[in-house]
Design a protein around this motif. Structure first.
Motif, PDB file in Angstrom:
ATOM      1  N   ILE A 156      -3.142  23.944  -8.271  1.00 58.62           N
ATOM      2  CA  ILE A 156      -2.850  22.530  -8.028  1.00 58.62           C
ATOM      3  C   ILE A 156      -3.202  21.637  -9.219  1.00 58.62           C
ATOM      4  O   ILE A 156      -2.378  20.811  -9.629  1.00 58.62           O
ATOM      5  CB  ILE A 156      -3.536  22.061  -6.733  1.00 58.62           C
ATOM      6  N   PRO A 157      -4.407  21.732  -9.821  1.00 55.20           N
ATOM      7  CA  PRO A 157      -4.671  20.877 -10.988  1.00 55.20           C
ATOM      8  C   PRO A 157      -3.699  21.122 -12.140  1.00 55.20           C
ATOM      9  O   PRO A 157      -3.275  20.162 -12.809  1.00 55.20           O
ATOM     10  CB  PRO A 157      -6.106  21.253 -11.373  1.00 55.20           C
ATOM     11  N   ALA A 158      -3.332  22.385 -12.378  1.00 54.04           N
ATOM     12  CA  ALA A 158      -2.380  22.674 -13.453  1.00 54.04           C
ATOM     13  C   ALA A 158      -1.007  22.084 -13.144  1.00 54.04           C
ATOM     14  O   ALA A 158      -0.359  21.498 -14.015  1.00 54.04           O
ATOM     15  CB  ALA A 158      -2.275  24.184 -13.663  1.00 54.04           C
ATOM     16  N   ALA A 159      -0.569  22.229 -11.896  1.00 52.56           N
ATOM     17  CA  ALA A 159       0.722  21.651 -11.510  1.00 52.56           C
ATOM     18  C   ALA A 159       0.685  20.129 -11.564  1.00 52.56           C
ATOM     19  O   ALA A 159       1.666  19.483 -11.957  1.00 52.56           O
ATOM     20  CB  ALA A 159       1.099  22.123 -10.107  1.00 52.56           C
ATOM     21  N   ALA A 160      -0.455  19.546 -11.191  1.00 55.94           N
ATOM     22  CA  ALA A 160      -0.592  18.087 -11.240  1.00 55.94           C
ATOM     23  C   ALA A 160      -0.596  17.571 -12.675  1.00 55.94           C
ATOM     24  O   ALA A 160      -0.187  16.423 -12.938  1.00 55.94           O
ATOM     25  CB  ALA A 160      -1.877  17.671 -10.528  1.00 55.94           C
ATOM     26  N   ALA A 161      -1.052  18.405 -13.614  1.00 54.71           N
ATOM     27  CA  ALA A 161      -1.126  17.980 -15.015  1.00 54.71           C
ATOM     28  C   ALA A 161       0.234  17.997 -15.702  1.00 54.71           C
ATOM     29  O   ALA A 161       0.430  17.311 -16.710  1.00 54.71           O
ATOM     30  CB  ALA A 161      -2.103  18.886 -15.770  1.00 54.71           C
ATOM     31  N   ARG A 162       1.163  18.759 -15.167  1.00 58.09           N
ATOM     32  CA  ARG A 162       2.448  18.939 -15.845  1.00 58.09           C
ATOM     33  C   ARG A 162       3.180  17.620 -16.110  1.00 58.09           C
ATOM     34  O   ARG A 162       3.679  17.406 -17.225  1.00 58.09           O
ATOM     35  CB  ARG A 162       3.319  19.899 -15.044  1.00 58.09           C
ATOM     36  N   PRO A 163       3.281  16.666 -15.144  1.00 59.76           N
ATOM     37  CA  PRO A 163       4.010  15.426 -15.436  1.00 59.76           C
ATOM     38  C   PRO A 163       3.330  14.534 -16.462  1.00 59.76           C
ATOM     39  O   PRO A 163       3.958  13.619 -17.002  1.00 59.76           O
ATOM     40  CB  PRO A 163       4.064  14.718 -14.064  1.00 59.76           C
ATOM     41  N   LEU A 164       2.040  14.769 -16.746  1.00 61.97           N
ATOM     42  CA  LEU A 164       1.284  13.904 -17.644  1.00 61.97           C
ATOM     43  C   LEU A 164       1.238  14.420 -19.073  1.00 61.97           C
ATOM     44  O   LEU A 164       0.866  13.673 -19.982  1.00 61.97           O
ATOM     45  CB  LEU A 164      -0.156  13.739 -17.131  1.00 61.97           C
ATOM     46  N   ALA A 165       1.589  15.681 -19.277  1.00 57.99           N
ATOM     47  CA  ALA A 165       1.384  16.324 -20.583  1.00 57.99           C
ATOM     48  C   ALA A 165       2.705  16.539 -21.307  1.00 57.99           C
ATOM     49  O   ALA A 165       3.750  16.722 -20.686  1.00 57.99           O
ATOM     50  CB  ALA A 165       0.674  17.655 -20.392  1.00 57.99           C
ATOM     51  N   ARG A 166       2.613  16.539 -22.628  1.00 54.15           N
ATOM     52  CA  ARG A 166       3.779  16.807 -23.470  1.00 54.15           C
ATOM     53  C   ARG A 166       3.614  18.066 -24.318  1.00 54.15           C
ATOM     54  O   ARG A 166       4.553  18.500 -24.970  1.00 54.15           O
ATOM     55  CB  ARG A 166       4.058  15.600 -24.375  1.00 54.15           C
ATOM     56  N   THR A 167       2.421  18.616 -24.327  1.00 51.65           N
ATOM     57  CA  THR A 167       2.147  19.848 -25.075  1.00 51.65           C
ATOM     58  C   THR A 167       1.351  20.800 -24.186  1.00 51.65           C
ATOM     59  O   THR A 167       0.701  20.358 -23.215  1.00 51.65           O
ATOM     60  CB  THR A 167       1.331  19.566 -26.354  1.00 51.65           C
ATOM     61  N   PRO A 168       1.367  22.102 -24.474  1.00 51.53           N
ATOM     62  CA  PRO A 168       0.549  23.041 -23.684  1.00 51.53           C
ATOM     63  C   PRO A 168      -0.932  22.695 -23.710  1.00 51.53           C
ATOM     64  O   PRO A 168      -1.608  22.756 -22.686  1.00 51.53           O
ATOM     65  CB  PRO A 168       0.827  24.385 -24.360  1.00 51.53           C
ATOM     66  N   GLU A 169      -1.423  22.309 -24.886  1.00 45.18           N
ATOM     67  CA  GLU A 169      -2.838  21.951 -24.981  1.00 45.18           C
ATOM     68  C   GLU A 169      -3.147  20.704 -24.157  1.00 45.18           C
ATOM     69  O   GLU A 169      -4.200  20.619 -23.503  1.00 45.18           O
ATOM     70  CB  GLU A 169      -3.223  21.717 -26.447  1.00 45.18           C
TER      71      GLU A 169
ATOM     72  N   THR B 172     -12.111  20.267   1.287  1.00 45.22           N
ATOM     73  CA  THR B 172     -11.978  18.859   0.893  1.00 45.22           C
ATOM     74  C   THR B 172     -11.672  18.738  -0.592  1.00 45.22           C
ATOM     75  O   THR B 172     -10.897  17.869  -1.011  1.00 45.22           O
ATOM     76  CB  THR B 172     -13.254  18.081   1.245  1.00 45.22           C
ATOM     77  N   ILE B 173     -12.257  19.605  -1.411  1.00 38.95           N
ATOM     78  CA  ILE B 173     -11.956  19.609  -2.847  1.00 38.95           C
ATOM     79  C   ILE B 173     -10.474  19.922  -3.071  1.00 38.95           C
ATOM     80  O   ILE B 173      -9.798  19.271  -3.875  1.00 38.95           O
ATOM     81  CB  ILE B 173     -12.856  20.632  -3.572  1.00 38.95           C
ATOM     82  N   VAL B 174      -9.959  20.901  -2.337  1.00 42.46           N
ATOM     83  CA  VAL B 174      -8.542  21.262  -2.477  1.00 42.46           C
ATOM     84  C   VAL B 174      -7.652  20.127  -1.985  1.00 42.46           C
ATOM     85  O   VAL B 174      -6.615  19.831  -2.586  1.00 42.46           O
ATOM     86  CB  VAL B 174      -8.248  22.570  -1.724  1.00 42.46           C
ATOM     87  N   CYS B 175      -8.042  19.466  -0.892  1.00 40.32           N
ATOM     88  CA  CYS B 175      -7.268  18.322  -0.392  1.00 40.32           C
ATOM     89  C   CYS B 175      -7.229  17.195  -1.428  1.00 40.32           C
ATOM     90  O   CYS B 175      -6.194  16.546  -1.614  1.00 40.32           O
ATOM     91  CB  CYS B 175      -7.860  17.806   0.914  1.00 40.32           C
ATOM     92  N   THR B 176      -8.349  16.964  -2.103  1.00 44.31           N
ATOM     93  CA  THR B 176      -8.402  15.944  -3.147  1.00 44.31           C
ATOM     94  C   THR B 176      -7.475  16.310  -4.300  1.00 44.31           C
ATOM     95  O   THR B 176      -6.759  15.446  -4.843  1.00 44.31           O
ATOM     96  CB  THR B 176      -9.841  15.783  -3.659  1.00 44.31           C
ATOM     97  N   ALA B 177      -7.468  17.584  -4.682  1.00 38.37           N
ATOM     98  CA  ALA B 177      -6.554  18.037  -5.734  1.00 38.37           C
ATOM     99  C   ALA B 177      -5.097  17.844  -5.308  1.00 38.37           C
ATOM    100  O   ALA B 177      -4.252  17.442  -6.116  1.00 38.37           O
ATOM    101  CB  ALA B 177      -6.820  19.506  -6.061  1.00 38.37           C
TER     102      ALA B 177
END
Length: 266
Positions: free
Chosen positions: A198-211, A242-247
């Motif tokens: 989930i965090p990796a998938a959530a990061a995809r719209p915000l990032a322009r590079t793999p790093e 709850t941590i997963v729900c927040t993610a």
């Protein structure tokens, strides 16, 4: 300060988030979601073996994960489809692990803590294991980052560059096994795959590079751990779920941000 159970819980959540963030990006890029879940399920068998042999749980989980990777390679080599082989191995390991834990004599086992985590019970030794494992995973991925990216992009390009894609896959499997081992105490084996994905998938719209995606995933994972811990204390809900729900909520938020962001049409 380490005598505060809340401070230890927060440190544990951050450690797991930092380990899972870059690894989760590779799981997303390589479409290894089911493999990550299978490794997490196999961790139960690793826990059972560790309890039976009176050894470190991390060693048991990593050993079972490595054995599962070799068994997966053998099954796919015999013509079984990847999803079929993963399903057989994941559910068999989970079932045998649960049975093995129930048969372990002389050891009191809180099965729910292994399945869903017990971050509030993290001790100083657990913190050392979590942060040591996180440092090992981060160091391993940093060392092999470019080779892993190249083999993820194209195995043919990796071969042309002198990189062995099979070796990089084994390194990724090892890192995944270590992450699962250190995350058991925080979110439990049934939710580890969620913290990877989930965090990796959530990061995809915000990032322009793999790093950039790996860094955003670390930020989102850390925010999920700390935010979920706070919410669970306020609402008196299970901390791991709850941590997963927040993610998941952050995933929706970044999806909306990505949809509203103007696209470059040039």
């Amino acid at each position: 300060m380490l005598d505060s159970f809340l401070f230890r819980a927060a440190l544990a959540g951050l450690g797991v988030a930092l380990a899972a963030a870059p690894l989760g990006c590779f799981v997303v890029w390589r479409r290894m979601a089911y493999f990550g879940e299978a490794t997490a399920h196999a961790a139960v068998l690793g826990v059972a073996l560790s309890l039976a042999l009176n050894m470190s749980i991390m060693i048991g989980v990593v050993a079972v994960a490595a054995a599962m990777a070799m068994a997966l390679s053998a099954l796919t080599g015999r013509g079984y489809a990847m999803d079929t082989a993963l399903g057989v191995l994941a559910h068999s390991a989970l079932a045998f692990g649960l049975v093995g834990i129930s048969l372990t004599s002389g050891v009191r086992v809180d099965l729910m803590a292994y399945l869903f985590g017990d971050i509030l019970a993290v001790g100083k030794t657990d913190l050392m294991v979590i942060w040591g494992g996180a440092a090992l995973v981060i160091g391993l991925l940093a060392w092999r980052w470019q080779a892993l990216l190249t083999s993820t992009l194209s195995p043919d390009l990796a071969h042309a560059s002198g990189i062995n894609p099979e070796r990089e896959s084994r390194i990724l499997t090892l890192a995944l096994a270590i992450t699962v081992a250190v995350a058991i105490k925080v979110v439990g084996v049934l939710l580890i795959a969620s913290l990877l994905l989930i965090p990796a998938a959530a990061a995809r719209p915000l990032a322009r590079t793999p790093e950039g995606m790996a860094l955003w995933a670390a930020v989102i994972g850390g925010a999920s751990a700390l935010g979920g811990l706070r919410i669970s204390l306020q609402l008196d809900t299970p901390t791991g779920p709850t941590i997963v729900c927040t993610a998941a909520a952050l995933f929706v938020l970044t999806g909306v941000i990505g949809a509203l962001r103007p696209r470059n049409t040039a």
